[in-house]
Design a protein around this motif. Sequence first.
Motif, mmCIF file in Angstrom:
data_model
loop_
_atom_site.group_PDB
_atom_site.id
_atom_site.type_symbol
_atom_site.label_atom_id
_atom_site.label_comp_id
_atom_site.label_asym_id
_atom_site.label_seq_id
_atom_site.Cartn_x
_atom_site.Cartn_y
_atom_site.Cartn_z
ATOM 1 N N ARG A 284 -4.978 -9.987 -12.016
ATOM 2 C CA ARG A 284 -3.993 -10.195 -10.937
ATOM 3 C C ARG A 284 -3.156 -8.925 -10.727
ATOM 4 N NH1 ARG A 284 -3.490 -15.534 -9.393
ATOM 5 N NH2 ARG A 284 -1.360 -15.239 -8.690
ATOM 6 N N ARG A 285 -2.766 -8.277 -11.829
ATOM 7 C CA ARG A 285 -1.990 -7.035 -11.723
ATOM 8 C C ARG A 285 -2.795 -5.952 -11.022
ATOM 9 N NH1 ARG A 285 -2.585 -2.842 -14.646
ATOM 10 N NH2 ARG A 285 -3.489 -3.926 -16.445
ATOM 11 N N GLU A 286 -4.056 -5.781 -11.416
ATOM 12 C CA GLU A 286 -4.895 -4.747 -10.810
ATOM 13 C C GLU A 286 -5.102 -4.993 -9.319
ATOM 14 O OE1 GLU A 286 -5.816 -1.909 -12.004
ATOM 15 O OE2 GLU A 286 -5.453 -2.171 -14.143
ATOM 16 N N ALA A 287 -5.273 -6.246 -8.916
ATOM 17 C CA ALA A 287 -5.437 -6.564 -7.493
ATOM 18 C C ALA A 287 -4.200 -6.147 -6.705
ATOM 19 C CB ALA A 287 -5.724 -8.043 -7.303
ATOM 20 N N LEU A 288 -3.033 -6.366 -7.277
ATOM 21 C CA LEU A 288 -1.790 -5.974 -6.611
ATOM 22 C C LEU A 288 -1.626 -4.455 -6.605
ATOM 23 C CD1 LEU A 288 0.769 -6.983 -5.210
ATOM 24 C CD2 LEU A 288 1.847 -7.109 -7.466
ATOM 25 N N GLU A 289 -1.847 -3.816 -7.762
ATOM 26 C CA GLU A 289 -1.665 -2.361 -7.868
ATOM 27 C C GLU A 289 -2.671 -1.571 -7.043
ATOM 28 O OE1 GLU A 289 0.082 -2.215 -12.459
ATOM 29 O OE2 GLU A 289 -1.867 -1.325 -12.025
ATOM 30 N N GLU A 290 -3.933 -1.999 -7.022
ATOM 31 C CA GLU A 290 -4.970 -1.201 -6.374
ATOM 32 C C GLU A 290 -5.253 -1.596 -4.932
ATOM 33 O OE1 GLU A 290 -8.429 -0.799 -8.835
ATOM 34 O OE2 GLU A 290 -7.246 -0.093 -10.534
ATOM 35 N N LEU A 291 -4.962 -2.871 -4.570
ATOM 36 C CA LEU A 291 -5.280 -3.338 -3.217
ATOM 37 C C LEU A 291 -4.081 -3.885 -2.452
ATOM 38 C CD1 LEU A 291 -8.635 -5.175 -3.982
ATOM 39 C CD2 LEU A 291 -8.332 -2.965 -2.828
ATOM 40 N N GLY A 292 -2.948 -4.063 -3.147
ATOM 41 C CA GLY A 292 -1.764 -4.585 -2.478
ATOM 42 C C GLY A 292 -1.868 -6.058 -2.109
ATOM 43 N N VAL A 293 -2.737 -6.813 -2.796
ATOM 44 C CA VAL A 293 -2.881 -8.236 -2.500
ATOM 45 C C VAL A 293 -2.323 -9.068 -3.648
ATOM 46 C CG1 VAL A 293 -4.858 -7.946 -0.968
ATOM 47 C CG2 VAL A 293 -5.258 -8.358 -3.392
ATOM 48 N N GLY A 294 -1.732 -10.192 -3.295
ATOM 49 C CA GLY A 294 -1.156 -11.098 -4.283
ATOM 50 C C GLY A 294 -1.744 -12.482 -4.140
ATOM 51 N N ASP A 295 -1.211 -13.416 -4.917
ATOM 52 C CA ASP A 295 -1.667 -14.806 -4.874
ATOM 53 C C ASP A 295 -3.193 -14.895 -4.925
ATOM 54 O OD1 ASP A 295 1.012 -15.718 -4.565
ATOM 55 O OD2 ASP A 295 0.884 -15.226 -2.428
ATOM 56 N N VAL A 296 -3.804 -14.061 -5.752
ATOM 57 C CA VAL A 296 -5.253 -14.004 -5.842
ATOM 58 C C VAL A 296 -5.757 -15.251 -6.566
ATOM 59 C CG1 VAL A 296 -7.221 -12.643 -6.639
ATOM 60 C CG2 VAL A 296 -5.142 -11.481 -5.892
ATOM 61 N N SER B 235 -9.726 -16.045 -1.887
ATOM 62 C CA SER B 235 -8.437 -16.295 -1.244
ATOM 63 C C SER B 235 -7.389 -15.405 -1.899
ATOM 64 C CB SER B 235 -8.083 -17.777 -1.407
ATOM 65 O OG SER B 235 -6.768 -18.016 -0.980
ATOM 66 N N TRP B 236 -6.530 -14.803 -1.057
ATOM 67 C CA TRP B 236 -5.444 -13.945 -1.526
ATOM 68 C C TRP B 236 -4.465 -13.778 -0.376
ATOM 69 C CZ3 TRP B 236 -10.525 -12.526 -0.960
ATOM 70 C CH2 TRP B 236 -10.825 -11.732 0.139
ATOM 71 N N SER B 237 -3.290 -13.244 -0.682
ATOM 72 C CA SER B 237 -2.313 -12.973 0.378
ATOM 73 C C SER B 237 -2.240 -11.464 0.597
ATOM 74 C CB SER B 237 -0.938 -13.540 0.021
ATOM 75 O OG SER B 237 -0.424 -12.899 -1.126
ATOM 76 N N GLY B 238 -2.104 -11.082 1.851
ATOM 77 C CA GLY B 238 -2.055 -9.666 2.214
ATOM 78 C C GLY B 238 -3.423 -9.147 2.608
ATOM 79 N N GLU B 239 -3.414 -7.999 3.245
ATOM 80 C CA GLU B 239 -4.647 -7.346 3.671
ATOM 81 C C GLU B 239 -4.997 -6.266 2.655
ATOM 82 O OE1 GLU B 239 -7.943 -6.794 5.905
ATOM 83 O OE2 GLU B 239 -6.426 -8.325 6.264
#
Length: 155
Positions: free
Chosen positions: A57-69, A98-102
């Motif tokens: 979850r952290r890597e998805a946010l840090e590398e892609l800017g997506v949350g709620d993965v 499913s995730w939030s953000g682009e």
Amino acid sequence: MSFSLVPASYVYLLRGSGPDTEVLLQLRQGTPYMSGHWAAAAAGHVERGETAWDAARREALEELGVGDVALEFAFTMQRTAHADAIDERVDWFFTARSWSGEPRIMEPEKCAAIEWFPLASLPEPTVPHEAYALSQLGSGAAYLTFGWSSPSDPV
């Protein structure tokens, strides 16, 4: 000689279904490992005190800017790059639909591009152990190995 085990988490964002399923990959650049290869759009080492799930979850946010993965566990892979297995890796692979953000490039010094590719037609070159992992998505395997001279069958 001492033994070390390095843990990492991978997140494959997926869209579509059946033969039309696509995966989001990044083109690595400026990194000491597999620069110029396509790889999971979000992946990295599990940090001290962190679970593989939390690292994904952290890597998805840090590398892609997506949350709620909405992570779904795919499998674990044990791998090595040496004839003598003294430096091994354990990788946890997750998918998400499913995730939030682009998704966007958050670390341009490490990533030249992100693109969607059909699972059935991965770009060249793809990081070898990841190409194998992607070929096993949906197989039902829970444990994979990679890098030994006589690989075991997926379990």
